[in-house]
Enzyme design. Structure first.
Site, PDB file in Angstrom:
ATOM      1  N   LYS A  78     -30.856  91.909 -24.867  1.00 18.96           N
ATOM      2  CA  LYS A  78     -30.100  93.125 -23.667  1.00 18.96           C
ATOM      3  C   LYS A  78     -28.978  93.852 -24.767  1.00 18.96           C
ATOM      4  O   LYS A  78     -28.232  93.486 -25.762  1.00 18.96           O
ATOM      5  CB  LYS A  78     -29.315  91.663 -23.122  1.00 18.96           C
ATOM      6  CG  LYS A  78     -28.147  92.687 -22.008  1.00 18.96           C
ATOM      7  CD  LYS A  78     -27.722  91.519 -21.025  1.00 18.96           C
ATOM      8  CE  LYS A  78     -26.525  92.369 -19.753  1.00 18.96           C
ATOM      9  NZ  LYS A  78     -26.721  90.880 -19.013  1.00 18.96           N
ATOM     10  N   SER A 153     -27.366  91.192 -14.100  1.00 18.67           N
ATOM     11  CA  SER A 153     -27.370  92.183 -14.697  1.00 18.67           C
ATOM     12  C   SER A 153     -28.627  92.305 -15.339  1.00 18.67           C
ATOM     13  O   SER A 153     -28.763  93.487 -16.612  1.00 18.67           O
ATOM     14  CB  SER A 153     -26.388  92.853 -15.641  1.00 18.67           C
ATOM     15  OG  SER A 153     -25.963  91.668 -16.171  1.00 18.67           O
ATOM     16  N   SER A 177     -26.220  86.284 -14.331  1.00 18.32           N
ATOM     17  CA  SER A 177     -27.248  87.319 -14.725  1.00 18.32           C
ATOM     18  C   SER A 177     -28.155  87.205 -15.224  1.00 18.32           C
ATOM     19  O   SER A 177     -29.050  88.116 -16.254  1.00 18.32           O
ATOM     20  CB  SER A 177     -26.221  87.511 -15.879  1.00 18.32           C
ATOM     21  OG  SER A 177     -25.694  89.404 -14.782  1.00 18.32           O
TER      22      SER A 177
HETATM   23  N1  GLN Z   1     -23.985  89.852 -10.490  1.00 24.02           N
HETATM   24  C1  GLN Z   1     -22.335  89.332 -10.836  1.00 24.02           C
HETATM   25  C2  GLN Z   1     -21.619  90.336 -11.466  1.00 24.02           C
HETATM   26  O1  GLN Z   1     -21.744  91.724 -10.927  1.00 24.02           O
HETATM   27  C3  GLN Z   1     -23.205  88.372 -11.916  1.00 24.02           C
HETATM   28  C4  GLN Z   1     -22.841  88.903 -13.466  1.00 24.02           C
HETATM   29  C5  GLN Z   1     -23.513  88.856 -14.718  1.00 24.02           C
HETATM   30  O2  GLN Z   1     -24.147  87.958 -14.476  1.00 24.02           O
HETATM   31  N2  GLN Z   1     -22.868  89.219 -15.674  1.00 24.02           N
HETATM   32  O3  GLN Z   1     -20.398  90.120 -11.874  1.00 24.02           O
END
Ligand code: GLN
Length: 478
Positions: A78, A153, A177
């Site tokens: 990532k 994400s 994420s």
């Molecule tokens: N969807 C969650 C957010 O927007 C989690 C994101 C993540 O775990 N990086 O913060």
């Protein structure tokens, strides 16, 4: 040569000289390049880097020396995990040309174990999002259905595995994420205990919630990757001085008879449709395996989303203050004073979701609001953590859905941030508590979209979590 799906298959092929690590690295990159116009998972390829490791592995095979646990395994990373000399953008225009001067600890460990990094994969900007639509470099498409999001994400990390270009990848999880994209793409994703894996070199979003975590096609490959990257690191004071057990050895025993499993009533109340059906079937499967499944209560669940979006935005507003146009890469050309340079750089190079979170986070930390929002959120976070401590005094593991719905259509939720935030309803609680959690495939909806079962355990109980996940995976034949 097709790119094998598991670490064991690849290493068997290498050992029996069916192909070399260098051939595999080249073929895997070619495959990812072929698929990129469709899925858009990769942002940057790193053939030189992959081949340098491949040559070392091939030399070890030729010399008959012992191989590292990830020898010759193609990996995607990532783009929020820094890689020395290899562009790391965090999905942001702000870091579009940023070349880090060092490797994250997880990257160092992965390459020392023989893992071949093929490239960097796309994500929501600074890991803020649930669909990959907040990336400055275009949305990743779900390999299962190209009209749909891969989740976020870490959408690129999940897609790279689901499309078969790599058997494993690294993502990061702050509020879901890793687990949510794993569930949307039908693969395994693991969020380890907070402190299990060093965050050194993971670009900070919300430091008290950020975790690096693995994706794989099956439980044991995810465990193998975690094994390599886990463990205390002097470069991260929050990495825990807790010994890392031998996860693969633990997986040899998948007898889970008598394991006590809790199903949170607050979660199941809200689960509907095919997702709820798959979870109920999974619970039945766990009973077949001899688990003792019972209802439990996590009474503070309803406050989780509000708490998370205060804590994570507060931390993000502090962490992202460093992108001021002075250091790193982007700087506004339209400014004649220092103040305008700061303001215009941040205005021009951050995307709308990042700006929204910086503003919200700055607000909840500001004088007069700090106690009402930030301090209150910290107190509620402690209550949510206590819910889990209480639950784990009665059960060994908790199972739940990962997401209230399967992969949604690209564009479906972009105009409604609150609807997007609701995707995280089942994943955020585990993140706030810092406990290990994972998503394991548990079937499809009637439309053929993957559904994930979430397994959560007490702090540093990854071994138990993997055993249960593996037993479930075997039972369901995934
Ligand atoms: N969807 C969650 C957010 O927007 C989690 C994101 C993540 O775990 N990086 O913060």
């Amino acid at each position: 040569m097709s790119i094998a799906k598991t670490i064991a298959e690849i290493q068997a092929g290498l050992r029996s000289r069916q192909f070399t690590a260098a051939e595999l690295a080249r073929e895997a990159i070619a495959d990812a390049e072929r698929q990129n116009p469709a899925t858009n998972a990769f942002l940057t390829f790193s053939p030189e880097r992959a081949l340098a490791v491949a040559e070392r592995v091939d030399a070890q095979i030729a010399a008959g020396t012992e191989l590292g646990p990830l020898a010759g395994i193609p990996v995607a990373v990532k783009d929020v995990i820094v890689t020395k000399g290899l562009k790391t953008t965090c999905g942001s225009r702000m870091l579009e040309n940023y070349i880090p001067p060092y490797d994250a600890t997880a990257i160092e460990r992965l390459e020392s174990a023989g893992g071949m990094i093929l490239g960097k994969v796309k994500c929501d900007e600074f890991a803020m999002g649930s669909s990959n639509e907040n990336s400055a470099f275009g949305v990743v498409r779900n390999p299962v259905d190209l009209e749909r999001v891969p989740g976020g994400s870490s959408g690129g990390s999940a897609a790279a595995v689901a499309q078969g270009s790599v058997p494993v990848s690294l993502g990061s999880d702050t509020g879901g994420s890793v687990r949510q994209p794993a569930s949307f793409c039908g693969i395994v994703g693991v969020t380890p205990t907070y402190g299990r894996v060093s965050r050194y070199g993971l670009v900070a979003f919300a430091s008290s919630l950020d975790h690096i975590g693995p994706f794989a096609n099956n439980v044991s490959d995810a465990a193998a990757l975690l094994q390599v990257i886990a463990g205390q690191d002097r470069m991260d004071a929050t990495s825990a001085p807790v010994a890392v057990p031998d996860y693969l050895a633990a997986l040899r025993n998948t007898d889970v008879r008598g394991m006590k499993i809790g199903v949170p009533v607050e979660y199941m109340k809200q689960a509907t449709g095919d997702t709820a059906d798959r979870i109920h079937e999974s619970i039945a499967a766990l009973r077949t395996l001899g688990c003792d499944v019972r209802d439990i209560s996590l009474p503070n669940t309803e406050y989780a989303i509000a708490t998370y979006y205060i804590v994570c935005t507060a931390e993000a507003s502090a962490n992202l203050a460093r992108y001021d146009g002075v250091r790193y890469t982007a700087r506004s050309a339209n400014a004649s004073t220092l103040h305008d340079m700061y303001a215009n750089t941040r205005g021009e190079f951050f995307g709308p979701e990042v700006k929204r979170r910086i503003m919200l986070g700055t607000y909840v930390l500001s004088h007069g609001y700090y106690d009402a929002y930030y301090k209150k959120a910290q107190q509620v976070r402690a209550m949510i953590t206590r819910d889990f401590t209480q639950a784990f005094s009665e059960v060994d593991a908790i199972v739940a859905p990962v997401s209230p719905f399967p992969a949604f259509k690209i564009g479906e939720k972009v105009d409604d941030p609150v609807a997007m935030y609701l995707s995280d309803i089942y994943t955020i609680t585990g993140s706030l508590a810092g406990i290990p959690c994972m998503s394991v495939p548990c079937g499809n909806t009637s439309e053929g979209l993957p559904v994930g079962l979430q397994i959560l355990c007490g702090h540093f109980q990854e071994e138990r979590m993997f055993r249960l996940a593996r037993a479930f995976e075997q039972q369901r034949g995934f």
